[in-house]
Enzyme design. Structure first.
Site, PDB file in Angstrom:
ATOM      1  N   TYR A  18       0.831  -1.179  -0.244  1.00 46.74           N
ATOM      2  CA  TYR A  18       0.076  -0.190   0.059  1.00 46.74           C
ATOM      3  C   TYR A  18       0.676   1.304   0.028  1.00 46.74           C
ATOM      4  CZ  TYR A  18      -3.533  -3.673   1.637  1.00 46.74           C
ATOM      5  OH  TYR A  18      -3.975  -4.667   1.906  1.00 46.74           O
ATOM      6  N   TYR A 146     -14.664  -4.688   2.694  1.00 49.33           N
ATOM      7  CA  TYR A 146     -13.345  -5.225   2.049  1.00 49.33           C
ATOM      8  C   TYR A 146     -13.034  -6.734   2.518  1.00 49.33           C
ATOM      9  CZ  TYR A 146      -8.615  -5.733   1.910  1.00 49.33           C
ATOM     10  OH  TYR A 146      -7.137  -6.096   2.020  1.00 49.33           O
ATOM     11  N   ASP A 240     -17.295 -12.658   6.861  1.00 44.63           N
ATOM     12  CA  ASP A 240     -16.093 -12.315   7.013  1.00 44.63           C
ATOM     13  C   ASP A 240     -15.446 -11.768   8.567  1.00 44.63           C
ATOM     14  OD1 ASP A 240     -13.390 -11.542   6.798  1.00 44.63           O
ATOM     15  OD2 ASP A 240     -13.706 -10.551   4.916  1.00 44.63           O
ATOM     16  N   LYS A 269      -6.009 -13.166  10.804  1.00 41.60           N
ATOM     17  CA  LYS A 269      -5.699 -12.000  11.634  1.00 41.60           C
ATOM     18  C   LYS A 269      -5.213 -12.574  13.097  1.00 41.60           C
ATOM     19  CE  LYS A 269      -6.473  -8.427   8.927  1.00 41.60           C
ATOM     20  NZ  LYS A 269      -5.031  -7.446   8.277  1.00 41.60           N
TER      21      LYS A 269
END
Length: 425
Positions: A18, A146, A240, A269
């Protein structure tokens, strides 16, 4: 202070995420971590306000996880799951299914959140294909969502405000609609499903919080609406929980607050406590039964090389131990209470549009664009690691952060934004 030799030699060869590499400033060099602290090569210590993209839920270097990895490394670091199994993966699969509740029965391991979503979509489509409903190959996603950076998951992200507009012409053509957060949007979704529901394999949503889309929070009733509509139209529902899982929203999983279950859930995560790459796609019994066949073509043909990595599974099992034996959910609630109080003064600043908190997530939404690089430098200069994106400054600290460090993070956000107001407003 001179840069470390490894920085001088290696930085010209790294491609950072990014980042526009031509203009981005060289980042701080980290040499060690401990608890909620990041120690830099120049001797500074930063209070980590984002827990390395909210993965380090127990803080850095927790000894229980470190010991589990060390023991597993000596015994067996990895073995392929293609034709073999091992204790850590099977133990973790059993524990995850037990945590997720009755009906969640089969776990498919991968190495990253994006791939776990890819697998969820692949499962959902093949679920229908295996039953002869080959027209069901579309997925309904939601605006500001996202779900990852791979080609399949980019197609599920917000097509207008997401970061993947450059690939719009080559992505699969799925649909993104507003979340049904009010009567008008619920009516619009009902009408759309009435017209197009028979073409859908699944709907996918980030429950309670759309993370990278702006830390946008919604009521648990939204999930109940989606469950009801999915059942009404015979559509699979995917949650999600890569961001929201493992205590981040105040419950072990966000969907528990709505008292509904998805058909498929994705996890990553914080699964390993922020130590090693691991993700999981977990399916309910009826999903798996559509693959249970004598026909080889009905098998799920997917298999990452490092799926079920023994080291990562050992770390995840140790992380689950900590959720069982240490008060993580209570700590998440304490963080929530503290953030509501400590971030409240930000709402009085002219540049702030909204302040919102859910569990161990605090978000300060700005009313206009700002120089993010300059803002990040100010936070570092203040001794914190806070990484705003878009027009949102957020905190997702480890669940073990102490009260003093948490208060300092919140006051730093206020003070930096107040300086911004004085200079630019």
């Amino acid at each position: 202070m001179n840069e470390p030799s490894w920085m001088t030699a290696g930085y010209p060869h790294i491609w950072l995420p990014y980042a526009q590499m031509k203009t981005v400033s060289a980042p701080p060099q980290v040499v060690r971590t401990r608890g909620s602290r990041i120690e830099l090569a120049d001797g500074r210590s930063l209070i980590d306000g984002v827990a390395s993209w909210w993965t380090a839920c127990h803080g850095y270097n927790h000894p229980h996880i470190a010991d589990a990895i060390r023991i597993q490394l000596e015994q067996m670091p990895h073995v392929m799951l293609g034709g073999l199994v091992h204790e850590q993966a099977l133990t973790l699969a059993h524990r995850l299914c037990k945590l997720l509740g009755a009906g969640m029965e089969r776990v498919f391991f991968t190495e990253s959140g994006s791939v776990s979503v890819e697998v969820a979509v692949k499962m959902a489509m093949q679920y229908w294909f295996n039953q002869g409903e080959v027209q069901r190959k579309q997925v309904l996603a939601f605006r500001h969502g996202y779900h990852g950076d791979t080609f399949g998951t980019m197609a599920l992200c917000d097509p207008e405000v997401g970061m993947h507009a450059a690939f719009r012409s080559v992505l699969p053509g799925h649909t993104a609609l507003p979340l049904p957060i009010d009567e008008d949007e619920t009516a619009a979704l009902r009408a759309w499903l009435q017209a197009h529901g028979s073409q859908l394999a699944a709907m996918i949503v980030e429950p309670l919080v759309q993370g990278a889309g702006g830390m946008r929070m919604h009521d648990p009733a939204v999930l109940r609406t989606l469950r009801q509509l999915a059942d009404q139209h015979g559509i699979l529902l995917i949650f999600d929980e890569i961001f929201t899982g493992f205590g981040r929203t105040g419950s072990m999983f966000a969907f528990e607050q709505a008292d509904v279950q998805p058909d498929i859930i994705t996890l990553s995560k914080a699964l390993t406590g922020g130590t090693l790459p691991l993700a999981a796609t977990v399916a309910k019994r009826h999903i798996f039964e559509a693959f249970w066949s004598d026909d080889p073509s009905h098998a799920l043909m997917h298999g990452p090389t490092f799926m079920g990595n023994a080291l990562a599974c050992a770390a995840a099992n140790a992380s689950l131990d900590l959720f069982e034996h240490e008060p993580r959910l209570r700590q998440a609630q304490e963080i929530s209470n503290a953030l509501r109080e400590s971030l409240a003064p930000c709402s009085e600043l002219p540049v702030v549009r909204d302040v919102r908190v859910l569990g161990a997530i605090g978000a300060v939404e700005l009313s206009r664009s700002v120089d993010l690089a300059a803002l990040r430098r100010q936070f570092i200069d203040a001794g914190t690691w806070i990484r705003p994106f878009g027009n949102v400054v957020y905190l997702t600290p480890s669940l073990t952060i102490n009260a003093q460090d948490l208060a300092y993070l919140a006051s730093t956000i206020h003070d930096v934004l107040a300086t911004l107001d004085a200079r630019d407003c």
